[in-house]
Design a protein around this motif. Sequence first.
Motif, short mmCIF file in Angstrom:
data_model
loop_
_atom_site.label_atom_id
_atom_site.label_comp_id
_atom_site.label_asym_id
_atom_site.label_seq_id
_atom_site.Cartn_x
_atom_site.Cartn_y
_atom_site.Cartn_z
N LEU A 157 -54.59 -2.63 53.28
CA LEU A 157 -53.50 -3.39 52.67
C LEU A 157 -52.68 -2.42 51.83
CD1 LEU A 157 -52.08 -6.07 51.75
CD2 LEU A 157 -53.79 -6.17 49.90
N VAL A 158 -51.38 -2.33 52.11
CA VAL A 158 -50.49 -1.42 51.40
C VAL A 158 -49.55 -2.24 50.52
CG1 VAL A 158 -48.74 0.38 51.63
CG2 VAL A 158 -50.63 0.26 53.28
N CYS A 159 -49.62 -2.01 49.21
CA CYS A 159 -48.86 -2.80 48.25
C CYS A 159 -47.66 -2.00 47.75
CB CYS A 159 -49.75 -3.17 47.06
SG CYS A 159 -51.27 -4.03 47.52
N VAL A 160 -46.47 -2.55 47.91
CA VAL A 160 -45.24 -1.86 47.54
C VAL A 160 -44.57 -2.61 46.39
CG1 VAL A 160 -43.04 -0.95 48.37
CG2 VAL A 160 -44.99 -1.11 49.94
N HIS A 161 -44.38 -1.91 45.30
CA HIS A 161 -43.83 -2.50 44.08
C HIS A 161 -42.32 -2.76 44.20
CE1 HIS A 161 -41.76 1.22 42.98
NE2 HIS A 161 -42.84 1.86 43.39
N ASN A 212 -38.38 -3.25 41.90
CA ASN A 212 -37.49 -2.46 41.05
C ASN A 212 -38.06 -2.35 39.63
OD1 ASN A 212 -35.20 -0.96 40.56
ND2 ASN A 212 -33.82 -2.71 40.40
N PHE A 213 -37.76 -1.25 38.95
CA PHE A 213 -38.24 -1.01 37.58
C PHE A 213 -39.76 -1.01 37.51
CE2 PHE A 213 -33.95 -2.62 36.99
CZ PHE A 213 -33.43 -1.77 36.03
N ALA A 214 -40.44 -0.70 38.61
CA ALA A 214 -41.89 -0.83 38.65
C ALA A 214 -42.54 0.43 39.19
CB ALA A 214 -42.27 -2.05 39.51
N SER A 215 -43.84 0.34 39.45
CA SER A 215 -44.62 1.46 39.98
C SER A 215 -45.91 0.89 40.55
CB SER A 215 -44.94 2.46 38.87
OG SER A 215 -45.87 1.91 37.95
N ALA A 216 -46.78 1.79 41.01
CA ALA A 216 -48.07 1.36 41.55
C ALA A 216 -48.94 0.66 40.51
CB ALA A 216 -48.81 2.56 42.13
N VAL A 217 -48.64 0.88 39.23
CA VAL A 217 -49.43 0.26 38.15
C VAL A 217 -49.44 -1.26 38.27
CG1 VAL A 217 -49.45 -0.12 35.64
CG2 VAL A 217 -49.15 2.18 36.56
N TRP A 218 -48.39 -1.82 38.83
CA TRP A 218 -48.32 -3.28 38.97
C TRP A 218 -49.44 -3.83 39.84
CZ3 TRP A 218 -43.71 -6.72 38.18
CH2 TRP A 218 -42.85 -6.21 37.20
N TRP A 219 -50.07 -2.99 40.66
CA TRP A 219 -51.10 -3.47 41.59
C TRP A 219 -52.50 -3.05 41.14
CZ3 TRP A 219 -48.80 -6.95 44.23
CH2 TRP A 219 -47.49 -6.78 44.69
N TRP A 220 -52.69 -2.76 39.86
CA TRP A 220 -53.95 -2.20 39.40
C TRP A 220 -55.12 -3.14 39.67
CZ3 TRP A 220 -57.27 -4.18 35.70
CH2 TRP A 220 -56.77 -5.23 34.91
N ALA A 243 -51.51 1.81 47.14
CA ALA A 243 -50.30 1.39 46.42
C ALA A 243 -49.49 2.64 46.05
CB ALA A 243 -50.67 0.61 45.16
N PRO A 244 -48.51 2.97 46.87
CA PRO A 244 -47.66 4.12 46.53
C PRO A 244 -46.67 3.78 45.42
CG PRO A 244 -46.81 3.03 48.48
CD PRO A 244 -48.09 2.33 48.13
N PRO A 267 -51.39 -1.32 59.15
CA PRO A 267 -51.76 -1.97 57.89
C PRO A 267 -51.11 -3.33 57.75
CG PRO A 267 -49.93 -0.50 57.52
CD PRO A 267 -50.29 -0.36 58.98
N VAL A 268 -51.58 -4.09 56.80
CA VAL A 268 -50.83 -5.24 56.29
C VAL A 268 -49.98 -4.72 55.15
CG1 VAL A 268 -50.96 -7.43 55.05
CG2 VAL A 268 -52.48 -7.01 56.99
N LEU A 269 -48.69 -5.02 55.18
CA LEU A 269 -47.76 -4.55 54.16
C LEU A 269 -47.43 -5.68 53.19
CD1 LEU A 269 -45.25 -2.58 56.43
CD2 LEU A 269 -47.20 -1.66 55.15
#
Length: 240
Positions: free
Chosen positions: A6-10, A12-20, A34-35, A70-72
Amino acid sequence: MTEQVLVCVHGNFASAVWWWELLAEPPRGWRVLAPTLPGFGGTYHHGEVSIPAYAEWLAGWLNERGVTRPVLLGHSLGGAVVLELASHAPDDVAGVILAASAPLGGLVTPEENYPVLELLRTQRPVLEASLAALFPSGRPGNFTQYVEDAARMHPGHYSGNARSLAAWRADSAALRGVPTLVMGGALDTLITPDMVRATAGALGTSAVILEGAGHGFPQERPAAFREQLTAFLDTVPPPI
């Protein structure tokens, strides 16, 4: 059994931290990646600011890691990036999850709002207030990190991302055969429930609207989000 990805894409104004939370506790049988997109959260960026450019970068990022089918999962602007990638290579993805995604016809920011976007570059209290508005029922526990990463976004992204979303269009016909989950927050004023339902209808599916949550519902209502996410992932067949 081969582990699914599972690939998590954040957004605007965000980053991979949103998927912690998903990174810390992946759904059973799934590997979560999570790139952080180029120019977000202090990462390097040069060249064009556009949804196709982000999608091309993501395709390369996945290829470097040997990720196949992957699932995106894409949130907000990240939804547009995911849709762009999937529409050009629908056979290369096992599924798509859209969380408050930008609409298929793009998202236009009124011209009078662009000075406000630029103001966010230098006015930290305004930036913090803007991010807080995405979580009407309560800020996530790591909200401070959200603000820090947002403040480190590339200067050209503040207006550039809005321009790119206004210019972007998705090829809904190419996406029709891709299993898709479309979700939104009932209190979202940016990507409204009606917009979410329109996206779902165009993709031949129904929308899931989470009550009592806004634009940041995956982080605002993590348990409810995970329930829907897991139910969808359970329908995705493992790779042969």
